[in-house]
Design a protein around this motif. Structure first.
Motif, PDB file in Angstrom:
ATOM      1  N   TYR A 159     -10.099   7.374  12.617  1.00 38.53           N
ATOM      2  CA  TYR A 159      -9.585   6.426  11.637  1.00 38.53           C
ATOM      3  C   TYR A 159      -9.195   7.154  10.358  1.00 38.53           C
ATOM      4  O   TYR A 159      -9.775   8.192  10.004  1.00 38.53           O
ATOM      5  CB  TYR A 159     -10.632   5.347  11.322  1.00 38.53           C
ATOM      6  N   GLY A 160      -8.193   6.613   9.709  1.00 38.86           N
ATOM      7  CA  GLY A 160      -7.754   7.142   8.431  1.00 38.86           C
ATOM      8  C   GLY A 160      -7.254   5.990   7.569  1.00 38.86           C
ATOM      9  O   GLY A 160      -7.187   4.846   8.023  1.00 38.86           O
ATOM     10  N   ALA A 161      -6.908   6.291   6.327  1.00 39.74           N
ATOM     11  CA  ALA A 161      -6.428   5.255   5.416  1.00 39.74           C
ATOM     12  C   ALA A 161      -5.375   5.815   4.482  1.00 39.74           C
ATOM     13  O   ALA A 161      -5.491   6.941   4.002  1.00 39.74           O
ATOM     14  CB  ALA A 161      -7.591   4.670   4.610  1.00 39.74           C
ATOM     15  N   ILE A 162      -4.365   5.011   4.245  1.00 39.48           N
ATOM     16  CA  ILE A 162      -3.350   5.308   3.237  1.00 39.48           C
ATOM     17  C   ILE A 162      -3.660   4.466   1.998  1.00 39.48           C
ATOM     18  O   ILE A 162      -3.857   3.254   2.095  1.00 39.48           O
ATOM     19  CB  ILE A 162      -1.940   4.955   3.760  1.00 39.48           C
ATOM     20  N   LEU A 163      -3.717   5.115   0.852  1.00 40.55           N
ATOM     21  CA  LEU A 163      -3.958   4.431  -0.416  1.00 40.55           C
ATOM     22  C   LEU A 163      -2.669   4.432  -1.229  1.00 40.55           C
ATOM     23  O   LEU A 163      -2.109   5.492  -1.518  1.00 40.55           O
ATOM     24  CB  LEU A 163      -5.069   5.132  -1.199  1.00 40.55           C
ATOM     25  N   ILE A 164      -2.191   3.220  -1.567  1.00 43.40           N
ATOM     26  CA  ILE A 164      -0.999   3.077  -2.411  1.00 43.40           C
ATOM     27  C   ILE A 164      -1.419   2.389  -3.696  1.00 43.40           C
ATOM     28  O   ILE A 164      -2.023   1.308  -3.664  1.00 43.40           O
ATOM     29  CB  ILE A 164       0.105   2.278  -1.703  1.00 43.40           C
ATOM     30  N   GLN A 165      -1.113   3.019  -4.827  1.00 42.76           N
ATOM     31  CA  GLN A 165      -1.440   2.477  -6.141  1.00 42.76           C
ATOM     32  C   GLN A 165      -0.155   2.132  -6.905  1.00 42.76           C
ATOM     33  O   GLN A 165       0.933   2.531  -6.486  1.00 42.76           O
ATOM     34  CB  GLN A 165      -2.272   3.492  -6.914  1.00 42.76           C
ATOM     35  N   VAL A 222     -15.897   3.913   5.606  1.00 41.73           N
ATOM     36  CA  VAL A 222     -14.551   3.372   5.356  1.00 41.73           C
ATOM     37  C   VAL A 222     -14.041   3.637   3.947  1.00 41.73           C
ATOM     38  O   VAL A 222     -12.829   3.707   3.719  1.00 41.73           O
ATOM     39  CB  VAL A 222     -14.477   1.856   5.652  1.00 41.73           C
ATOM     40  N   LEU A 223     -14.943   3.807   2.971  1.00 38.98           N
ATOM     41  CA  LEU A 223     -14.506   3.947   1.580  1.00 38.98           C
ATOM     42  C   LEU A 223     -14.965   5.243   0.923  1.00 38.98           C
ATOM     43  O   LEU A 223     -14.388   5.662  -0.092  1.00 38.98           O
ATOM     44  CB  LEU A 223     -15.011   2.761   0.748  1.00 38.98           C
ATOM     45  N   GLY A 224     -16.001   5.873   1.468  1.00 39.03           N
ATOM     46  CA  GLY A 224     -16.537   7.095   0.862  1.00 39.03           C
ATOM     47  C   GLY A 224     -15.499   8.173   0.608  1.00 39.03           C
ATOM     48  O   GLY A 224     -15.463   8.759  -0.490  1.00 39.03           O
ATOM     49  N   PRO A 225     -14.611   8.468   1.581  1.00 41.85           N
ATOM     50  CA  PRO A 225     -13.601   9.510   1.341  1.00 41.85           C
ATOM     51  C   PRO A 225     -12.656   9.193   0.182  1.00 41.85           C
ATOM     52  O   PRO A 225     -12.028  10.103  -0.358  1.00 41.85           O
ATOM     53  CB  PRO A 225     -12.843   9.572   2.669  1.00 41.85           C
ATOM     54  N   MET A 226     -12.572   7.917  -0.196  1.00 38.24           N
ATOM     55  CA  MET A 226     -11.669   7.529  -1.295  1.00 38.24           C
ATOM     56  C   MET A 226     -12.371   7.477  -2.648  1.00 38.24           C
ATOM     57  O   MET A 226     -11.748   7.127  -3.651  1.00 38.24           O
ATOM     58  CB  MET A 226     -11.018   6.175  -0.985  1.00 38.24           C
ATOM     59  N   ASP A 227     -13.670   7.782  -2.687  1.00 39.37           N
ATOM     60  CA  ASP A 227     -14.400   7.775  -3.961  1.00 39.37           C
ATOM     61  C   ASP A 227     -13.706   8.681  -4.970  1.00 39.37           C
ATOM     62  O   ASP A 227     -13.404   9.835  -4.695  1.00 39.37           O
ATOM     63  CB  ASP A 227     -15.840   8.277  -3.749  1.00 39.37           C
ATOM     64  N   GLY A 228     -13.462   8.150  -6.131  1.00 38.48           N
ATOM     65  CA  GLY A 228     -12.799   8.911  -7.181  1.00 38.48           C
ATOM     66  C   GLY A 228     -11.294   8.765  -7.179  1.00 38.48           C
ATOM     67  O   GLY A 228     -10.638   9.036  -8.186  1.00 38.48           O
ATOM     68  N   ALA A 229     -10.718   8.342  -6.038  1.00 38.29           N
ATOM     69  CA  ALA A 229      -9.257   8.187  -5.965  1.00 38.29           C
ATOM     70  C   ALA A 229      -8.810   6.821  -6.475  1.00 38.29           C
ATOM     71  O   ALA A 229      -7.696   6.678  -6.987  1.00 38.29           O
ATOM     72  CB  ALA A 229      -8.776   8.389  -4.529  1.00 38.29           C
ATOM     73  N   PRO A 231      -9.026   4.044  -9.209  1.00 36.94           N
ATOM     74  CA  PRO A 231      -9.503   3.935 -10.593  1.00 36.94           C
ATOM     75  C   PRO A 231     -10.403   2.730 -10.805  1.00 36.94           C
ATOM     76  O   PRO A 231     -10.314   1.736 -10.077  1.00 36.94           O
ATOM     77  CB  PRO A 231      -8.205   3.813 -11.399  1.00 36.94           C
ATOM     78  N   ALA A 232     -11.275   2.817 -11.793  1.00 33.96           N
ATOM     79  CA  ALA A 232     -12.248   1.761 -12.051  1.00 33.96           C
ATOM     80  C   ALA A 232     -11.582   0.435 -12.403  1.00 33.96           C
ATOM     81  O   ALA A 232     -12.124  -0.638 -12.099  1.00 33.96           O
ATOM     82  CB  ALA A 232     -13.187   2.193 -13.177  1.00 33.96           C
ATOM     83  N   HIS A 233     -10.402   0.475 -13.046  1.00 30.48           N
ATOM     84  CA  HIS A 233      -9.767  -0.776 -13.466  1.00 30.48           C
ATOM     85  C   HIS A 233      -9.084  -1.501 -12.306  1.00 30.48           C
ATOM     86  O   HIS A 233      -8.636  -2.644 -12.465  1.00 30.48           O
ATOM     87  CB  HIS A 233      -8.730  -0.506 -14.562  1.00 30.48           C
ATOM     88  N   ALA A 234      -9.014  -0.867 -11.126  1.00 28.95           N
ATOM     89  CA  ALA A 234      -8.389  -1.515  -9.961  1.00 28.95           C
ATOM     90  C   ALA A 234      -9.388  -2.471  -9.336  1.00 28.95           C
ATOM     91  O   ALA A 234     -10.159  -2.105  -8.441  1.00 28.95           O
ATOM     92  CB  ALA A 234      -7.941  -0.461  -8.957  1.00 28.95           C
ATOM     93  N   SER A 235      -9.396  -3.699  -9.804  1.00 32.68           N
ATOM     94  CA  SER A 235     -10.402  -4.675  -9.386  1.00 32.68           C
ATOM     95  C   SER A 235      -9.913  -5.595  -8.277  1.00 32.68           C
ATOM     96  O   SER A 235     -10.651  -6.472  -7.828  1.00 32.68           O
ATOM     97  CB  SER A 235     -10.835  -5.523 -10.583  1.00 32.68           C
ATOM     98  N   ARG A 236      -8.664  -5.414  -7.838  1.00 30.51           N
ATOM     99  CA  ARG A 236      -8.121  -6.243  -6.762  1.00 30.51           C
ATOM    100  C   ARG A 236      -7.623  -5.325  -5.647  1.00 30.51           C
ATOM    101  O   ARG A 236      -6.732  -4.509  -5.865  1.00 30.51           O
ATOM    102  CB  ARG A 236      -6.978  -7.138  -7.278  1.00 30.51           C
ATOM    103  N   TRP A 237      -8.218  -5.494  -4.471  1.00 32.29           N
ATOM    104  CA  TRP A 237      -7.871  -4.644  -3.336  1.00 32.29           C
ATOM    105  C   TRP A 237      -7.192  -5.473  -2.258  1.00 32.29           C
ATOM    106  O   TRP A 237      -7.698  -6.534  -1.851  1.00 32.29           O
ATOM    107  CB  TRP A 237      -9.115  -4.002  -2.736  1.00 32.29           C
ATOM    108  N   LEU A 238      -6.054  -4.999  -1.795  1.00 27.36           N
ATOM    109  CA  LEU A 238      -5.384  -5.559  -0.624  1.00 27.36           C
ATOM    110  C   LEU A 238      -5.669  -4.616   0.531  1.00 27.36           C
ATOM    111  O   LEU A 238      -5.384  -3.418   0.456  1.00 27.36           O
ATOM    112  CB  LEU A 238      -3.883  -5.672  -0.868  1.00 27.36           C
ATOM    113  N   ILE A 239      -6.255  -5.138   1.616  1.00 22.46           N
ATOM    114  CA  ILE A 239      -6.754  -4.315   2.710  1.00 22.46           C
ATOM    115  C   ILE A 239      -6.084  -4.731   4.018  1.00 22.46           C
ATOM    116  O   ILE A 239      -6.078  -5.913   4.372  1.00 22.46           O
ATOM    117  CB  ILE A 239      -8.282  -4.462   2.842  1.00 22.46           C
ATOM    118  N   SER A 240      -5.535  -3.750   4.738  1.00 25.31           N
ATOM    119  CA  SER A 240      -4.970  -3.997   6.066  1.00 25.31           C
ATOM    120  C   SER A 240      -5.797  -3.227   7.096  1.00 25.31           C
ATOM    121  O   SER A 240      -5.626  -2.026   7.250  1.00 25.31           O
ATOM    122  CB  SER A 240      -3.499  -3.549   6.117  1.00 25.31           C
TER     123      SER A 240
END
Length: 279
Positions: A159-165, A222-229, A231-240
């Motif tokens: 499994y992997g994940a793409i993060l778009i900000q 599922v989220l550990g590899p993205m720690d630090g990537a 930002p703290a102000h991103a309080s709304r997550w859209l997840i697929s």
């Protein structure tokens, strides 16, 4: 013969046989065809495994034919043809192995849930959105996490994940293997079943893992590899989600401080694919 050579790690023999198949298909089949797509992807796989410098070009060619075939099937394919496509053509795994985020992001936007979506909401085949289109649609406090199940040659699914900000380019994060994720999800189900039995008066020996530990391990997967990537102000997550990640209870996941994810975010919303964001 080509597949046998690949499994025996005789890559020159595999390449020779697959190239012969490709030449015959060029002579007798249209360019956009299920068999052509299979052969092109197998050639790309052999090149990747052999460390061939032409591998990236072959992966790009396989992606182009595969996506064109997908759109052809969306437009006028039969149910059998669509099922054959889903079984035989893997559009994302080779690109995940290359690890190029922009490429993976666009492939997921073009293909993820596309045939299922067509059954539910028929549309005309057309151009696919890009990751830039999704980025423009995101608000300042929102991120999009597109999970992906992919299959490296001769290995367990991963499994992997793409993060778009809202700013910057997409980022790709390998997460871990399917057997590992499956193990923690089975531990979660066992713990829940034990709790239900205890509450209904059917007490039994408790499972080895505590609920808090299971939710922490799932968070780490599922989220550990993205720690630090993110930002703290991103309080709304859209997840697929994809694959077994559909079974992950995101809101209940616990971080290293024991906090539930739902306590630190304003919103988590599941979407079928990045295309849903644009609608």
């Amino acid at each position: 013969v080509g597949i046998a050579g690949m499994r025996l790690k005789n890559y020159p023999k595999a390449r020779e046989a697959l190239q012969r198949a490709r030449d015959l298909q060029v002579e007798h089949l249209p360019e956009i065809h299920l068999r052509v797509a299979e052969t092109e992807r197998n050639l790309a796989t052999v090149s990747l495994l052999a460390g061939d410098p032409q591998a990236r070009a072959l992966v790009a060619s396989a992606n182009r034919i595969g996506l064109a075939l997908l759109e052809q099937l969306v437009k006028n394919g039969t149910e059998t043809e669509r099922l054959n496509f889903l079984e035989r053509v893997d559009l994302v795994s080779l690109s995940c192995l290359l690890g190029k985020p922009e490429l993976i992001a666009n492939l997921l936007l073009a293909s993820k849930s596309r045939l299922l979506e067509q059954l539910i909401r028929p549309t005309r085949a057309g151009s696919s959105p890009t990751w830039q289109d999704v980025q423009v649609a995101l608000k300042e406090d929102t991120v999009f996490i597109d999970f992906c199940r992919y299959s490296p040659p001769e290995e367990s699914p991963q499994y992997g994940a793409i993060l778009i900000q809202p700013e910057g380019t997409p980022e790709w994060f390998p997460l871990g293997s399917e057997p590992e994720l499956k193990g923690w999800l089975e531990a979660l189900r066992s713990r829940l079943a034990w709790k239900v039995g205890t509450m209904s008066g059917n007490a039994s020996k408790p499972p080895a893992f505590l609920m808090a530990g299971i939710l922490r391990e799932l968070h780490e997967f599922v989220l550990g590899p993205m720690d630090g990537a993110i930002p703290a102000h991103a309080s709304r997550w859209l997840i697929s989600p994809d694959g077994l990640i559909h079974d992950v209870p995101f809101a209940a996941l616990r971080d290293e401080h024991g906090r539930f994810l739902c306590d630190s975010l304003a919103m988590t919303t599941r979407v079928g694919s990045g295309r849903d964001i644009l609608r």
